[in-house]
Design an enzyme around this catalytic site. Structure first.
Site, short mmCIF file in Angstrom:
data_model
loop_
_atom_site.label_atom_id
_atom_site.label_comp_id
_atom_site.label_asym_id
_atom_site.label_seq_id
_atom_site.Cartn_x
_atom_site.Cartn_y
_atom_site.Cartn_z
N HIS A 96 17.96 4.48 -10.73
CA HIS A 96 16.85 4.38 -9.79
C HIS A 96 16.44 5.81 -9.41
O HIS A 96 17.30 6.68 -9.33
CB HIS A 96 17.36 3.63 -8.56
CG HIS A 96 16.31 3.26 -7.56
ND1 HIS A 96 15.79 4.15 -6.67
CD2 HIS A 96 15.69 2.07 -7.31
CE1 HIS A 96 14.89 3.54 -5.90
NE2 HIS A 96 14.82 2.27 -6.26
N ASP A 156 26.14 4.86 -6.83
CA ASP A 156 25.05 4.18 -6.12
C ASP A 156 25.34 2.68 -6.16
O ASP A 156 25.18 2.03 -7.18
CB ASP A 156 23.73 4.51 -6.83
CG ASP A 156 22.57 3.66 -6.33
OD1 ASP A 156 22.78 2.78 -5.47
OD2 ASP A 156 21.44 3.87 -6.82
N GLN A 192 22.96 -2.13 -5.64
CA GLN A 192 22.83 -3.47 -6.23
C GLN A 192 24.18 -4.16 -6.40
O GLN A 192 24.25 -5.22 -7.02
CB GLN A 192 22.12 -3.39 -7.60
CG GLN A 192 20.69 -2.92 -7.53
CD GLN A 192 19.79 -3.86 -6.73
OE1 GLN A 192 20.13 -5.01 -6.47
NE2 GLN A 192 18.63 -3.36 -6.33
N LYS A 199 19.82 -4.75 1.39
CA LYS A 199 20.03 -5.48 0.14
C LYS A 199 21.26 -6.37 0.23
O LYS A 199 21.70 -6.95 -0.77
CB LYS A 199 20.17 -4.50 -1.03
CG LYS A 199 18.88 -3.73 -1.35
CD LYS A 199 19.08 -2.82 -2.53
CE LYS A 199 18.02 -1.75 -2.65
NZ LYS A 199 16.74 -2.24 -3.17
N CYS A 221 11.06 1.78 -9.97
CA CYS A 221 11.57 3.10 -9.61
C CYS A 221 12.58 3.59 -10.64
O CYS A 221 13.58 4.21 -10.31
CB CYS A 221 12.21 3.11 -8.23
SG CYS A 221 11.11 2.62 -6.93
#
Ligand SMILES: Cc1ncc(COP(=O)(O)O)c(C=O)c1O
Lengths: 145, 405
Positions: B119, B196, B199, B222, B362
């Protein structure tokens, strides 16, 4: 008009069987227009003689609405003077911004007037105006001819 | 627990004309208890945390610090002080890229390694760091199903590597990256591993201690929590050595006209008035997810994903991206339909009350790598149903026709 009908009745034809989508021989001006967030990307090509748009074409890729809108636009402005074409662009942009709603006033846009519905679809506004924005830029530039 | 019980907790799904919400990787919905937890903070514990000396301010501080403890235990951090509250993943990653130079020397001849699927939030900060330091940005590339091979890890992470940044789960492929291997390899050269987790955290049990990552970033919104609250987890000794990049109130120990000493970790990274209401909401979301259980969440997601992939595969002209195995999608299905631009597809689905994302997500370098300009992404969570999947597939089948093909 519902979006699906808009596609069926007007957008699909211009998107799938565009009249003006071709690489032009020796254009007077070429200008690229891009919607970075959508990936719509066009190259407008025009020939101008004695202040009149004698030929206009485009190449590019993007969503059906952006591509069809360019094709309809070029139908509409070919044969016009630069000033007339700029005035058409202002009518189209006014329509999409929801400022011009009178169909009588919009009739000069021919097929492009059916994109009026886009004024209620904020997510698609950028797609519909890409061609016209680019055309305005081309015509505002001082070029001989 | 069944899906219908779970769904009842979400206002959107209780309405009679609820849309089919398949954009959960952009942001999830929030259950009533989370919204209540935020409201409760502002109704009953509201004062500026960490500064007042009166009871109400102490209560606000306690709520905020309790939230830190809950989040720490949710992701397996050993100590709550390893949890820095930020606004979101993006801020967490920027905090790292702006502060890391004080802890890790990066310069010419060094490599910063990322994956091509990142991303932009986990790419642009490293691009800038590389430009500033003269380090080289090196890309690990997956195969066309999103899988990064052992060989790729071995050849890209080397003795030149100072920092590796990778998504736990890609927001386009939906695939879990082999981050254990990436972290191990990075550590073998003394490099720092930044993960990261945007998700991942809503979909699987994450244990930062056993992963052994140095830094781990994620967003509350999220994972059923409010927007505007995010987390940076870090190893204690690394956070100690990192200089704060935002300066101001609340993060100091002692200030003179010319100089200041900073507060302890994590407060030195939390300059200014904090988002205590958001933190309370995030803590409630952690508890809610734990009560629901990752077994339930995964079972639902995998059932939905395999159902969707099965049905979507029979649609004319469709191309699905990522693994063939539904379990490798974490609820994310990215796709394109031949001749149909993703924006047209999303608009047509919207006409039928279906919410999906269309665009480059993104992740433009990934789109270039995949040889596409953009794609459509449907992303489900455990509260979605097979009926919704049917509505989605039915509409999708019609898309080519609507577009005149
Ligand atoms: C993998 C990944 N990283 C980072 C982000 C950025 O998250 P946020 O916008 O909450 O900072 C996202 C969200 O779109 C994401 O999917």
């Amino acid at each position: 008009m519902e979006l699906k009908d808009l596609y069926r009745e007007i957008v699909n034809d211009h998107n799938i069987n565009p009249v003006h989508k071709y690489e032009m021989d020796m254009p007077d001006i070429v200008l690229r227009g891009v919607n970075p967030s959508c990936g719509d990307d066009i190259n407008l090509m025009v020939k101008i003689k004695d202040g009149i748009i004698t030929e206009a074409s485009y190449m590019g890729c993007g969503c059906a609405i952006s591509q069809a809108s360019v094709d309809m636009m070029l139908d509409n402005v070919t044969g016009l003077t630069k000033e007339e074409a700029l005035a058409r662009a202002d009518i189209f942009l006014g329509m999409i911004e929801g400022k011009i709603i009178d169909d009588k006033e919009l009739e000069v846009l021919d097929d492009a007037m059916y994109l009026k519905e886009i004024s209620h679809m904020p997510a698609r506004v950028k797609c519909a105006v890409l061609g016209w924005r680019t055309l305005k830029k081309i015509l505002s530039e001082d070029i001989p001819g | 627990m069944n899906t219908m019980d779970f769904r009842k907790d979400f206002a959107l799904f209780r309405s009679s004309n609820a849309p089919v919400y398949f954009d959960n990787s952009a942001t999830t919905q929030r259950p009533d208890c989370v919204i209540e937890a935020v409201a409760d903070f502002y109704r009953n514990s509201n004062a500026n945390p960490l500064r007042g000396l009166y009871d109400l301010a102490l209560k606000a501080t306690e709520k905020y610090e309790d939230a830190r403890k809950t989040v720490a235990s949710f992701i397996g951090a050993k100590n709550p002080s390893q949890i820095v509250f930020t606004r979101n993943t993006t801020e967490s990653l920027n905090l790292v890229s702006e502060s890391i130079s004080s802890a890790v020397k990066i310069g010419e001849g060094d490599d910063i390694v990322v994956t091509v699927s990142e991303h932009h939030s986990n790419l642009l900060p490293w691009q800038r760091l590389a430009k500033r330091t003269g380090a080289k940005l090196v890309f690990m590339e997956p195969d066309m199903t999103g899988l990064i091979s052992d060989e790729e890890i071995r050849s890209k992470i080397t003795e030149r590597t100072k920092l590796v940044a990778a998504a736990h789960v890609s927001n386009v492929w939906g695939r879990v990256n082999p981050i254990e291997k990436i972290i191990k390899r990075a550590h073998s050269f003394g490099a720092v591993a930044v993960i990261d987790g945007a998700q991942a955290v809503a979909h699987m049990k994450v244990d930062v201690s056993s992963l052994d990552c140095d830094l781990y970033a994620f967003s509350g919104h999220k994972m059923l929590a409010p927007m505007g609250i995010g987390v940076l987890y870090g190893k204690a000794e690394l956070l100690e050595r990192m200089e704060p990049f935002m300066l101001g109130g609340e993060m100091i120990e002692y200030v003179t006209r010319e100089d200041a000493t900073y507060a302890e970790v994590p407060h030195k990274f939390e300059a200014g008035t904090v988002n205590a209401g958001g933190a309370a909401g995030l803590a409630r979301a952690c508890a809610y997810i734990s009560d629901t259980g990752f077994d339930f969440i995964r079972t639902q997601e995998t059932e939905l994903t395999s159902y969707l992939i099965g049905k979507m595969n029979s649609i004319r002209g469709i191309e699905l991206y990522g693994s063939k195995d539904p379990d490798e999608h974490n609820g994310i299905i990215s796709f394109n339909i031949k001749d149909c631009h993703p924006h047209d597809v999303a608009s047509i689905l919207n006409e039928d009350g279906i919410c999906v994302r269309a665009g480059h997500h993104c992740a433009q370098p990934l789109m270039q790598f995949m040889g596409i300009g953009s794609c459509v992404r449907a992303s489900v969570y455990a509260y979605n149903t097979l009926e919704e999947a049917d509505r989605f597939v039915k509409c999708l089948k019609n898309v080519r026709k609507v577009l005149g093909y």
